[in-house]
Design a protein around this motif. Structure first.
Motif, short mmCIF file in Angstrom:
data_model
loop_
_atom_site.label_atom_id
_atom_site.label_comp_id
_atom_site.label_asym_id
_atom_site.label_seq_id
_atom_site.Cartn_x
_atom_site.Cartn_y
_atom_site.Cartn_z
N THR A 134 0.87 -1.17 0.00
CA THR A 134 0.00 0.00 0.00
C THR A 134 0.90 1.22 0.00
O THR A 134 1.75 1.37 0.89
N ALA A 135 0.73 2.09 -0.98
CA ALA A 135 1.62 3.24 -1.13
C ALA A 135 1.13 4.41 -0.28
O ALA A 135 -0.04 4.80 -0.37
N ASP A 136 2.01 4.94 0.57
CA ASP A 136 1.68 6.16 1.29
C ASP A 136 1.51 7.30 0.29
O ASP A 136 2.21 7.36 -0.73
N PRO A 137 0.60 8.24 0.57
CA PRO A 137 0.33 9.31 -0.40
C PRO A 137 1.31 10.48 -0.36
O PRO A 137 1.21 11.38 -1.19
N PHE A 138 2.25 10.46 0.57
CA PHE A 138 3.07 11.65 0.82
C PHE A 138 4.26 11.71 -0.14
O PHE A 138 4.99 10.73 -0.31
N LEU A 139 4.46 12.87 -0.75
CA LEU A 139 5.54 13.07 -1.70
C LEU A 139 6.74 13.68 -1.00
O LEU A 139 6.61 14.60 -0.20
N ASP A 140 7.91 13.17 -1.35
CA ASP A 140 9.18 13.67 -0.81
C ASP A 140 9.71 14.73 -1.77
O ASP A 140 10.11 14.42 -2.89
N GLU A 141 9.71 15.97 -1.33
CA GLU A 141 10.10 17.08 -2.22
C GLU A 141 11.54 16.95 -2.68
O GLU A 141 11.89 17.38 -3.79
N ALA A 142 12.39 16.32 -1.87
CA ALA A 142 13.78 16.13 -2.29
C ALA A 142 13.87 15.24 -3.52
O ALA A 142 14.73 15.44 -4.39
N VAL A 143 13.00 14.25 -3.61
CA VAL A 143 12.98 13.36 -4.77
C VAL A 143 12.58 14.14 -6.02
O VAL A 143 13.22 14.06 -7.08
N THR A 144 11.50 14.91 -5.90
CA THR A 144 11.05 15.71 -7.04
C THR A 144 12.12 16.71 -7.46
O THR A 144 12.35 16.92 -8.66
N THR A 145 12.78 17.32 -6.50
CA THR A 145 13.84 18.28 -6.82
C THR A 145 14.98 17.61 -7.56
O THR A 145 15.52 18.16 -8.53
N THR A 146 15.37 16.42 -7.12
CA THR A 146 16.44 15.68 -7.81
C THR A 146 16.08 15.42 -9.26
O THR A 146 16.88 15.64 -10.18
N LEU A 147 14.87 14.95 -9.49
CA LEU A 147 14.43 14.65 -10.85
C LEU A 147 14.39 15.91 -11.71
O LEU A 147 14.92 15.95 -12.84
#
Length: 417
Positions: A339-352
């Motif tokens: 089950t995937a937690d809904p919370f996004l890690d902004e550091a991941v998005t920034t890296t991409l």
């Protein structure tokens, strides 16, 4: 290229769904096929069933498609498949184009461009080009790569490039490759347009906000219990993606289905970027089987691990596509959960997004972020199982549902007697 429907809503996720309608198909009036799930895999099965002259009832628990089919790049990644998946992808390509013509959704034979910044990356592309038919994987110089992406800008240090104009610079290239057979569709509008077209075909019923609850054998087929009553069909296809465990938990456990959660973004159209192909990078070559099958892939993985381990840490596939309205879909990371937690890690998005900005050479204005999700399995890339007579579970468990959908549906529907 199949032209864009001028009435399509490019900014919305989907066209508004219609209000639920009463069943015409019932236990006393059976249909040939019931499809559970109105994502792209389910709708592809419906489209092939209609093409074969069968009556079809489609049910989906949501009010419109909101899962993997609308949260992706809109990239049919034909060329980068291998083995059975490659054959299914090529069949899928044929029917993507046929049904785009019939249903009126946008589909572009724009291909894909793989950006190469190192010789290790080029070596993988050279090896793949050598084993494919001529023209399918076309090796490119830096200048040719930029031209495929609509730019003739030159970059300092690449003296073999001609002088160019302003715009997206696509810096740091040593070359690239053009993947001829890949297709582009708009994930925000395709499923809605296809669903609407199917609902207008003779012998088709489409019921949103209708959940399948269970299945039982009947004298002349299968009874489908739903939240709105019973349906009867000769054949049922259950196409619910990563949610197989909701209906068939034992099968999901046997196939080791997990939910792969992705972090993705949408950027406003940059002033200097206008490109038709999907754009792939080194990390793409570490995910898709046609690339990873190449002997040079091991050296590429070692290079990325040494120079950019943060990309491997987040399971990155750094790639991006431009929608018909000019906005750019950016992604993506990969993390696996039951089950995937809904919370996004902004550091991941920034890296991409930092990596993508460096590839384009233009600043990006991020206007949306979301969590993608798809079914993943270490057992096999697809699940096709007759769970009981007349009930077939179909799920693409490798992140290429858009790519394989119409090919897999063609194979399954063709086997109906």
């Amino acid at each position: 290229m199949i032209p864009l429907d001028p009435a399509a809503n490019l900014n919305g996720v989907n066209n508004p769904s219609t209000s639920p309608t009463p069943f015409n198909n019932s236990a006393s009036q059976p249909t040939d096929v019931v499809i559970v799930g109105a994502g792209i895999v389910g709708l592809a099965h419906a489209a092939h069933a209609v093409a074969n002259g069968l009556t079809v009832t489609i049910v989906d628990r949501d009010h419109h498609a909101a899962g993997a089919s609308v949260r992706n790049f809109g990239h049919c990644c034909i060329t980068a498949q291998s083995g059975e998946l490659y054959e299914l992808a090529q069949t899928s390509r044929k029917y993507w184009l046929e049904f785009a013509e019939q249903a009126g959704f946008w589909a572009s034979e724009a291909g894909a461009v793989v950006l190469a910044r190192t010789e290790a990356e080029m070596n993988v592309l050279r090896e793949l080009s050598a084993v494919r038919e001529p023209g399918q994987v076309e090796l490119l110089t830096p200048k040719e790569t930029r031209e495929r992406l609509g730019s003739s800008a030159s970059v300092a240090g690449e003296t073999h490039d001609d002088a160019g104009t302003s715009g997206a610079g696509w810096p740091g290239l040593v070359g690239g490759a053009f993947l001829r057979d890949d297709l582009r569709v708009d994930p925000r509008t395709t499923v809605a347009t296809l669903a609407e077209w199917l609902s207008q075909q003779s012998g088709v019923e489409l019921h949103w906000n209708t959940a399948a609850l269970g299945f039982s054998q009947a004298a002349d087929g299968v009874t489908v219990m739903t939240s709105r009553g019973e349906l009867r069909a000769k054949q049922v296809f259950v196409c619910v993606g990563h949610d197989v465990d909701y209906l068939f938990p034992d099968l999901a456990a046997e196939h080791q289905i997990q939910r792969c959660a992705l972090q993705m973004s949408l950027a406003a159209k940059p002033a200097g970027a206008d490109f038709a192909p999907a754009v792939l990078t080194a990390t793409s070559m570490l995910r898709y089987p046609a690339f990873t099958d190449m002997p040079a892939a091991a050296a590429l993985r070692s290079e990325v691990l040494e120079n950019q381990p943060e990309l491997l840490d987040i399971g990155a596939n750094v790639m991006f596509t431009q929608r018909p309205d000019g906005t750019i879909i950016l992604g993506d990371s990969h993390h696996y959960h039951r089950t995937a937690d809904p919370f996004l890690d902004e550091a991941v998005t920034t890296t991409l997004n930092t990596e993508i900005t460096s590839r384009i050479g233009e600043p990006l204005e991020i206007i949306q972020r979301w969590q993608g999700v798809y079914a993943s399995s270490a057992i096999a890339p697809i699940l096709v199982r007759e769970i009981q007579p007349g009930v077939m579970v179909v799920s693409v468990t490798s992140g290429v549902g858009m790519t394989l959908s119409f090919g897999l549906a063609h194979r399954n529907v063709s086997r109906l007697s």
